[in-house]
Design a protein around this motif. Structure first.
Motif: not given
Lengths: 228, 240
Positions: A63-64, A68, A165, A168-169, A171-172, A179, A183, A199
Motif C-alpha cells: 500500500d505505501l 507514494l 488500519k 495510518a500509512v 501520514s508518511v 498518526v 508523531n 493512538v
C-alpha cells in the motif's frame, strides 16, 4: 499524562481526519469494487482482463508504494498533462491522494467480496424472477442486490477493518491525521510512547465500534427463518 | 522514465531486496515460533494463559503496524530505564526494532490462523489417534499439529505475502529495504516515480514467486484433501 491532556483536542481532530479519510476511501472502494465485480462477471474477455490486471497489481504491490506513486508520480503526471492543456499548476492534496490510493487498493479486495457474494446467490432465484416476467433491472434491484448485501457483509466488514488500519500509512506523505499529529506532538514534548499508546487506543476504539456496528448490520440482514 | 538511473544503481536495489527478504523471513520465523504454542493454547481455552494471548492478538491485529513500529522505535527510548538497560544497544537500532515489531505482529496474525486450523481439526482424527493408544502429548505432536498446519497452509501463504507488504514501513524508520532504495534513488536524482515504480515491480515479482511457491506446497501437502474437493481454489484473494 499531564503532557498528553492539552493535546487531546488536537489528536481528536486528527482522528476525525483519519475516520473521514477511511469513510471516503471505503465509498470509492465500494464503487470501484462494484464496477470491477460487474466487469469480472459480465465484462467479456476485455473486462475480465482489465479487472484481473487491476486486482493483480493491488495484490502484488504494498500500500505505501502505491500511495507514494500516486502522490508523487500522480502529481507529476497531472502537471505534465496539465501543461499540455494549458492548465495552471495543479496541487494534489495529501488528503485526496490518500483517499484515491486507499480507495483504489481496497476496491480490488471488494471486487472479490462482491463477486463471491453474487456467485453465492442461488441461480434458481434469478431464473424464477425472469420466468415471472421481471425485467433484468428489477431482477438485479429486487432479487440480487438485497441478497448480495447479506452475503457480502462479513467480507465487507473485514475489508473496512483492514482499510482503517492502512490509513495510518498516509501520514508518511505528511498528512496531519491521527498518526502524523501524534508523531509530531509526541516528539515535541518528548513523550512519544504516551502519544502512540493513545493512538493505539483510538484505533482499538474504532475497531471495536465498527465491529459492533457490523454485527448489528449482519443481524439486520440475516435470513429470517420461516421454520418457527 | 529514466531506466538508466535504475540500472546504474542496481546494487542498491539488490541490497534492498536482501534487506526486505531478511526482515520478512526472520519475522515470519519468529512469529511462527510464537504462534504455534499460542494458537494451540487459544484453541484449547486454557485458564489464565488464553486471556493473555487473546489480549496480545487483539492488540496487534486491531492496530496499524506503522504505529506499533513507532511505539517500539520512538516510544521506548523516552524511558530512562530503557536507555540505561542492557537491551539499549539492541533497541537503539532501527533494524532490531523493526524485527521485534514485525515478529510480534506476524505472531498475532499467525496465532489466529493456527487457532482456526486447530479448531477445525476433524474430531475423528483425534479419536482415532487416541484409540490407537497414543498419549495426549503424542496426539498433539504427531496428529494434531501436522494436520492443522497442512490446513493452515493457504491462509499462511496470505500471511507471508502480507508480511512482505507490511515490511515496507521499515523504510520509514530509515532502513534501506526495497522501498528505501527507491526513495533514495528518487531523492538523489530529484525523480518523481522511477524509484517507486522499480520498487513496485520488485515487490510484485517477489509476491508472484511466493504465490507460486505456496501453490506448489498446497498441491503437495493438501493433495489428500483434493479427493473430496476436486475443484481446488483457483486464486487466493483474502485479507488478513
Amino acid at each position: 499524562m499531564d503532557q498528553l491532556v492539552p493535546y487531546i483536542p488536537l489528536l481528536l481532530r486528527g482522528a476525525l481526519v483519519t475516520v473521514s479519510l477511511a469513510v471516503l476511501a471505503l465509498m470509492l472502494a465500494t464503487a470501484l469494487g462494484a464496477i470491477a465485480a460487474a466487469g469480472r462477471l459480465a465484462g467479456g474477455w476485455i473486462g475480465q482482463g482489465v479487472v484481473l490486471g487491476y486486482t493483480s497489481l493491488v495484490r502484488g504491490v504494498p500500500d505505501l508504494v502505491l500511495i507514494l506513486l500516486i502522490y508523487f508520480g500522480g502529481q507529476r503526471l497531472l502537471n505534465q498533462i496539465g501543461s499540455g492543456l494549458g492548465w495552471e499548476y495543479v496541487d494534489l492534496s495529501k488528503f485526496w491522494a490518500g483517499v484515491l490510493s486507499i480507495g483504489f487498493i481496497y476496491g480490488a479486495y471488494l471486487t472479490e467480496t462482491f463477486r463471491g457474494a453474487y456467485l453465492t446467490i442461488p441461480r434458481g432465484q434469478v431464473e424464477a424472477a425472469k420466468a415471472l416476467g421481471m425485467r433484468p433491472l428489477s431482477v438485479l434491484w429486487k432479487i440480487s442486490i438485497p441478497q448480495l448485501i447479506r452475503f457480502a457483509l462479513p467480507g465487507y466488514a473485514n475489508v473496512w477493518q483492514v482499510l482503517v488500519k492502512s490509513t495510518a500509512v498516509v501520514s508518511v506523505i505528511g498528512l496531519e491525521d491521527l498518526v502524523g499529529l501524534a508523531n509530531d506532538a509526541g516528539k515535541s514534548v518528548r513523550q512519544p510512547f504516551l502519544f502512540f499508546m493513545f493512538v493505539l487506543l483510538v484505533y482499538l476504539l474504532i475497531t471495536w465500534v465498527s465491529t459492533t456496528g457490523f454485527n448489528w448490520a449482519e443481524r439486520r440482514y440475516a435470513v429470517r427463518s420461516h421454520a418457527r | 522514465m529514466r531506466v538508466e538511473l535504475v540500472l546504474e544503481n542496481w546494487q542498491m536495489f539488490a541490497e534492498g531486496v536482501w534487506m526486505t527478504l531478511q526482515l520478512t523471513g526472520l519475522s515470519l520465523l519468529i512469529g511462527f515460533c510464537i504462534a504455534l504454542p499460542a494458537g494451540i493454547v487459544r484453541a484449547r481455552r486454557v485458564p489464565v494463559l488464553s486471556p493473555i494471548i487473546n489480549g496480545y492478538v487483539y492488540l496487534f491485529r486491531g492496530t496499524p503496524l506503522l504505529v506499533q513500529l513507532y511505539l517500539v522505535y520512538y516510544g521506548l527510548s523516552q524511558f530512562e530505564a530503557v536507555r540505561e538497560s542492557f537491551a539499549w544497544p539492541v533497541l537503539r537500532e532501527a533494524y532490531w526494532c523493526a524485527l521485534i515489531t514485525f515478529s510480534l505482529n506476524s505472531g498475532a496474525y499467525a496465532t489466529e490462523i493456527i487457532r482456526g486450523a486447530v479448531e477445525t481439526t476433524p474430531e475423528g482424527e483425534l479419536e482415532g489417534a487416541r484409540s490407537l493408544g497414543l498419549s495426549p502429548g503424542q496426539v498433539t505432536r504427531l496428529v494434531l499439529i501436522p494436520s492443522a498446519l497442512r490446513r493452515a497452509l493457504p491462509q499462511y501463504g496470505n500471511e507471508v505475502v502480507f508480511m512482505l507488504h507490511g515490511s515496507v514501513v521499515a523504510s520509514i524508520i530509515t532502513l534501506q529495504d526495497i522501498l528505501g532504495a527507491g526513495r533514495t534513488l528518487n531523492a538523489r536524482y530529484y525523480l518523481a516515480y522511477e524509484g517507486f515504480l522499480t520498487a513496485a515491480a520488485l515487490y510484485m515479482s517477489i509476491t508472484l514467486c511466493l504465490v507460486l511457491v505456496f501453490r506448489g506446497l498446497e498441491r503437495k501437502y493438501l493433495a489428500h484433501l483434493d479427493i473430496q474437493a476436486p475443484k481446488a481454489k483457483k486464486m487466493k484473494f483474502a485479507l488478513r
